[in-house]
Structures are given as structure tokens and as C-alpha cells.
Motif scaffolding. Structure first.
Motif, short mmCIF file in Angstrom:
data_model
loop_
_atom_site.label_atom_id
_atom_site.label_comp_id
_atom_site.label_asym_id
_atom_site.label_seq_id
_atom_site.Cartn_x
_atom_site.Cartn_y
_atom_site.Cartn_z
N SER A 30 0.68 -1.13 -0.10
CA SER A 30 0.02 0.10 0.02
C SER A 30 0.92 1.24 -0.19
O SER A 30 1.99 1.39 0.59
N HIS A 32 0.36 5.42 0.76
CA HIS A 32 -0.41 6.53 1.30
C HIS A 32 0.23 7.99 0.62
O HIS A 32 1.47 8.18 1.10
N ILE A 47 -4.97 6.73 -0.90
CA ILE A 47 -4.39 5.50 -0.73
C ILE A 47 -4.28 4.54 -1.99
O ILE A 47 -5.54 4.45 -2.52
N LEU A 49 -3.88 0.67 -3.14
CA LEU A 49 -3.54 -0.84 -2.46
C LEU A 49 -3.21 -1.71 -3.93
O LEU A 49 -3.61 -1.54 -4.80
N LYS A 55 -8.61 4.90 -2.70
CA LYS A 55 -9.45 5.62 -2.04
C LYS A 55 -8.78 6.83 -1.91
O LYS A 55 -7.38 7.17 -1.62
N GLU A 91 3.93 0.70 2.84
CA GLU A 91 3.67 -0.65 3.54
C GLU A 91 4.19 -1.77 2.81
O GLU A 91 4.04 -1.76 1.61
N GLY A 94 2.13 -6.20 3.73
CA GLY A 94 0.87 -6.46 3.34
C GLY A 94 -0.12 -7.37 4.10
O GLY A 94 -0.86 -8.34 3.65
N THR A 95 0.11 -7.53 5.38
CA THR A 95 -0.58 -7.99 6.42
C THR A 95 -0.66 -7.31 7.60
O THR A 95 0.37 -6.54 8.10
N GLY A 96 -1.94 -7.42 8.25
CA GLY A 96 -2.06 -6.85 9.57
C GLY A 96 -1.86 -5.37 9.74
O GLY A 96 -2.14 -4.76 8.93
N ARG A 97 -1.75 -4.94 10.87
CA ARG A 97 -1.66 -3.63 11.39
C ARG A 97 -0.09 -3.24 11.21
O ARG A 97 0.82 -3.79 11.96
N ARG A 98 0.23 -2.30 10.55
CA ARG A 98 1.38 -2.16 10.00
C ARG A 98 1.54 -0.27 10.15
O ARG A 98 0.79 0.12 9.56
N ALA A 99 2.70 -0.01 10.26
CA ALA A 99 3.10 1.21 10.38
C ALA A 99 3.43 1.75 8.92
O ALA A 99 3.91 0.82 8.00
N LEU A 100 3.26 2.95 8.84
CA LEU A 100 3.88 3.58 7.36
C LEU A 100 5.28 4.15 7.43
O LEU A 100 5.75 4.56 8.50
N PHE A 102 7.83 6.76 5.56
CA PHE A 102 7.73 7.85 4.92
C PHE A 102 8.99 8.28 4.01
O PHE A 102 10.05 8.24 4.78
N GLY B 97 -5.89 0.33 12.35
CA GLY B 97 -4.51 0.42 12.25
C GLY B 97 -3.98 -0.70 11.04
O GLY B 97 -2.83 -0.91 11.03
N TYR B 98 -4.96 -1.07 10.38
CA TYR B 98 -4.49 -1.98 9.26
C TYR B 98 -3.75 -1.14 8.18
O TYR B 98 -3.84 -0.15 8.13
#
Lengths: 112, 114
Positions: A30, A32, A47, A49, A55, A91, A94-100, A102, B97-98
Motif C-alpha cells: 500500500s 499513502h 491510498i 492498494l 481511495k 507499507e 501486506g498483512t495486519g496492522r502496520r506502520a507507514l 515515509f 491500524g491495518y
């Protein structure tokens, strides 16, 4: 690993177009895009994907090239309000909760 | 609807002191992330919290800590401040948070360490 943005800075006249690129050395899942004006918080633009979903802002377009691990932001018919620093956040898992992560930003100045 | 709020707006501290920064996410958002932004650079990830649990941590020393409360607000604490901690500290909230969620940033807290 931090994505690489290009160009670092660009100056436009009102009505001109610009392209800002964001490249990653790892697979992208992803991307952003944000715009930040001096002294203000980053504002969400778009964003993208993996797989093609997008989006975001209806006056700004962007592309996502999964093979090249690259995204580009297209600013058409630029307005004075487009001035600011543009950041891409990526990111890479490609799984779960991840930080970006920059990039360092692209400074865009639109002149009358 | 109210956006992400952060307090205080500005803060001046001296080396060795401790600081606490606060963040209230957008209503309905359960995840809060903290970022440090040094002048001229992009935001750098510090922590992510979801449902009061730490879900991610960036490459920052143990002097940095955070927590999330039952109402999803969050605090970032920095101990033994160094000059290099001077930066804009941004809080971002998202639904869960995904990596597919949009993160919305607050106005930030400008920390100056003298």
C-alpha cells in the motif's frame, strides 16, 4: 526501508501539471500520499492498494506499478493551494496492522 | 466531526527533563500511531497502539514509551530529553491500524529541547 521520492522540489506556474514519484526497494502493498503545508499536519490525499483499489481525493490521481515497486502522484491544472510538501508513506508486508514508512518529501511551489 | 486533537501545541523543555504528549483520536477510531518529524524530513514511526496494546514499535530508544487508554486516547512519554528530541510529534488515528486503513494526522506538538 525508506521510500525514495523524486523530484525533491518542483516549482510550477498555476495551471501546469506535475508528477511526483515514490519508489521502494521492497515489494509494495500500500502507498499513502499526504500533503503538508508549513507548520500544519499532513493531510491525507490518497491510498493505493496492491490489486488496484484506490481511495481518496477526487481531484488528484495516482498510479501504482507493482512490478516496478513505484507509485506516482499526478497533479493536473495546479492551483496555488497545491503548494506544500508531498509525502508518500509505504507499507511493505501486506498483512495486519502496520506502520507507514515515509519518504523525505517533495516540495511543490505553485506560483501565480 | 472533530479530527485528531493533540496537546499541548508547543512545549519547551531542557535536557534531562521528562515530557508527556497527549492525543485524542477521531471518534470511532481504535488505533493510534505516533510519529516524530524532524524539520525537512518525513514522519518517522515511533509506536502503534490498538485496543490498548502495543502493536508496533519503531527504531527509538527505551526513553520513549506510550500507552493507550480505554477511551482510545494515548500518551507519548519521553524521558531524559536530549537536544536531538526536538521535533514535531504527530499522532495519527485510524479505524483499526491495518495497512489498508487511512491514517488521519493531528496538528502535532512542537517540542523544543534546550
Amino acid at each position: 526501508q525508506q521510500p525514495v521520492q523524486s523530484p525533491q522540489a518542483v516549482i510550477l506556474r498555476e495551471g501546469e501539471d506535475a508528477v511526483i514519484n515514490c519508489s521502494s526497494s521492497k515489494a509494495l502493498y500500500s502507498v499513502h500520499w499526504y500533503r503538508q503545508k508549513h507548520g500544519e499536519a499532513p493531510v491525507f490525499l490518497m491510498i493505493l492498494l496492491k490489486g488496484g483499489e484506490q481511495k481518496g481525493h477526487d481531484k488528484i490521481s495516482a498510479s501504482f506499478n507493482e512490478k516496478k515497486q513505484q507509485s506516482s502522484l499526478y497533479l493536473t491544472a495546479s492551483q496555488l493551494s497545491y503548494s506544500g510538501t508531498y509525502f508518500c508513506g509505504t507499507e511493505n508486508e501486506g498483512t495486519g496492522r502496520r506502520a507507514l514508512t515515509f519518504g523525505s518529501g517533495t516540495r511543490l511551489q505553485v506560483q501565480p | 466531526d472533530a479530527g485528531v486533537t493533540q496537546s499541548p501545541t508547543h512545549l519547551i523543555k531542557t535536557r534531562g527533563q521528562h515530557v508527556t504528549l497527549r492525543c485524542s483520536p477521531i471518534s470511532g477510531h481504535k488505533s493510534v500511531s505516533w510519529y516524530q518529524q524532524v524539520l525537512g524530513q518525513g514522519p518517522q514511526f515511533i509506536f502503534q497502539y490498538y485496543e490498548k496494546e502495543e502493536r508496533g514499535r519503531g527504531n527509538f530508544p527505551d526513553r520513549f514509551s506510550a500507552r493507550q487508554f480505554p477511551n482510545y486516547s494515548s500518551e507519548l512519554n519521553v524521558n531524559a530529553l536530549l537536544l536531538g528530541d526536538s521535533a514535531l510529534y504527530l499522532c495519527a488515528s485510524s479505524l483499526e491500524g491495518y495497512y489498508t486503513d487511512t491514517q488521519y494526522f493531528g496538528p502535532g506538538t512542537r517540542l523544543t529541547v534546550l
